[in-house]
Structures are given as structure tokens and as C-alpha cells.
Scaffold this active site. Structure first.
Site, mmCIF file in Angstrom:
data_model
loop_
_atom_site.group_PDB
_atom_site.id
_atom_site.type_symbol
_atom_site.label_atom_id
_atom_site.label_comp_id
_atom_site.label_asym_id
_atom_site.label_seq_id
_atom_site.Cartn_x
_atom_site.Cartn_y
_atom_site.Cartn_z
ATOM 1 N N HIS A 90 0.848 -1.190 0.000
ATOM 2 C CA HIS A 90 0.000 0.000 0.000
ATOM 3 C C HIS A 90 0.882 1.237 0.000
ATOM 4 C CE1 HIS A 90 -2.658 3.026 2.209
ATOM 5 N NE2 HIS A 90 -3.209 2.863 1.024
ATOM 6 N N SER A 91 0.676 2.135 -0.964
ATOM 7 C CA SER A 91 1.350 3.428 -1.016
ATOM 8 C C SER A 91 2.873 3.237 -0.961
ATOM 9 C CB SER A 91 0.834 4.299 0.132
ATOM 10 O OG SER A 91 1.135 5.644 -0.059
ATOM 11 N N TYR A 92 3.548 3.757 0.077
ATOM 12 C CA TYR A 92 4.999 3.565 0.217
ATOM 13 C C TYR A 92 5.392 2.094 0.194
ATOM 14 C CZ TYR A 92 9.356 2.830 2.789
ATOM 15 O OH TYR A 92 10.596 2.371 3.181
ATOM 16 N N ALA A 96 4.706 -0.154 -1.655
ATOM 17 C CA ALA A 96 4.975 -0.649 -3.004
ATOM 18 C C ALA A 96 6.451 -0.539 -3.367
ATOM 19 C CB ALA A 96 4.138 0.115 -4.017
#
Length: 221
Positions: A76-78, A80
Site C-alpha cells: 500500500h502506497s509507500y 509498493a
């Protein structure tokens, strides 16, 4: 039975995946919701040396220690940034990748280079230590500061994401204002080698659209 390794975004712990974790386990899957070094319940480990490489190694170590094969890495978000590099290090242990409203880096990219100026302003709002990004006011009350070095450090990749059997990109359409991830969604929506999904949700897809997200995670596993 699939094995899911779930990596949260900035300032959050593995608990952010609670709605998804429970449902996946009920269906018989192995699930590892991770809290990265220096965050949430592991915030006592945060210091100036914690960076992106630290977090990549967290995931690599888990895959080896738990002897995980055919992993579904979900970031999720960072998170990734972390799953992309971990998969690059141990491609033989990874089946597929799922990006949840996230940046998808190429070799040499960093969070700093991939986000908008608005996001960069947040990164620079550091606490008194000088190396911790403050959680935003609307984050979960359990959120903690995030190591600045992890969003500044460039990722090093040696292979192509095409090595993996399946790649999903899940885009949240409910941002207040411009989403920093629109260009990624548009790129993968036009790429037949990716499965692109758009959900009517705010950035925290796990909290705001758990049933629809669960269906995507279970697809073709």
C-alpha cells in the site's frame, strides 16, 4: 492456498490490513501483515539509520525465515517501493504483486522523485529529531513517525516486473484533490500485461473498500 505478505504505507503498521487479514485467513490462506522496522509497535527501533534498504530487508528476511514460496506481495502506497525491491531480490519466491494506490518504481526512483510537490512538503515536515516524518492529522491514531531516509533513498532494481505471473494495480478514486497516483493507474490501464482496477474509495482502501479489495486479492490466486 495462497500466501499473502501485506506491507503498509507510511506511518502505519500491519494492523492497517486487519479487515483483509481476517477474511483471507478465514478462507484458508496464509497471511503475514508486516510492520516495518521503526514503525507502529516497532517504533522503538526507529533511528537515523533506518531507510528503504532496511524495510526491503525486513521482507526478504521474512520470505526466507518462513520459507515462503509463490508469495503474493501486497504493498500500500509507500509499501509498493518495498515489495518491488523485495521481489527483485528473491523473484523465485514471488508469484504476483499487488499495488494498492501506490507508486511503482523503476531502477533509481525514490518516493521523493515519484510524488507531487504537495507530498514532498509533507515529507519535509520532520519532527524535532530531523529524521522522522510526522504522521498526518487524519491518520489512524496508532500511526507513528516514518523514517525520512526511506522516502529519499533510491531503489535499486536489476530485473523486470514482467517476470511475475500476475501484477495488479488498484487505484483509489476518492482523493480530496489530485491523486499522486493517477499517472500510474493510467499507464497500467493501457497495458494488457497488468490488471488495473479503480475503486470508489479514499487512499486507505483496506478500511474504506475492504470487500471490493478482497475480491481483487482473491482473483486468480
Amino acid at each position: 492456498m495462497a500466501t499473502y505478505v501485506l506491507i503498509p504505507g507510511m506511518c502505519h503498521g500491519g494492523w492497517t490490513f486487519e479487515p483483509i487479514t481476517e477474511q483471507l485467513r478465514r478462507r484458508g490462506h496464509r497471511v503475514y501483515p508486516m510492520t516495518l522496522t521503526g514503525l507502529a509497535e516497532r517504533s522503538h527501533l526507529l533511528n537515523a539509520t533506518v531507510n528503504l534498504e532496511t524495510h526491503i530487508q525486513d521482507v526478504v528476511n521474512l520470505l526466507v525465515a518462513e520459507d515462503i514460496e509463490d508469495a503474493v506481495l501486497v504493498g500500500h502506497s509507500y509499501g509498493a517501493m518495498v515489495i518491488t525491491a523485495a521481489a527483485d531480490r528473491l523473484p523465485e519466491r514471488v508469484d504476483s504483486l499487488v499495488y494498492l494506490d501506490a507508486m511503482v518504481p523503476r531502477d533509481g526512483d525514490s518516493c521523493w522523485s515519484l510524488v507531487t510537490d504537495q507530498e514532498r512538503q509533507w515529507y519535509l515536515d520532520v519532527a524535532e529529531t530531523g529524521y522522522v516524518v510526522r504522521p498526518l492529522p487524519f491518520f489512524d491514531t496508532r500511526a507513528t513517525g516514518h523514517p525520512l531516509a526511506s522516502v529519499l533513498q533510491a531503489v535499486r532494481l536489476t530485473g523486470d516486473l514482467g517476470r511475475f505471473r500476475r501484477r495488479d494495480y488498484v487505484y483509489a478514486t476518492g482523493w480530496d484533490g489530485e491523486s499522486p497516483f493517477t499517472t500510474f493507474y493510467q499507464r497500467f490501464q493501457a497495458d494488457p500485461q497488468w490488471h488495473a482496477h479503480a475503486l470508489d474509495s479514499k487512499h486507505n482502501l483496506m478500511r474504506d473498500a475492504p470487500e471490493k479489495l478482497l475480491a481483487i486479492l482473491l482473483e486468480d490466486r
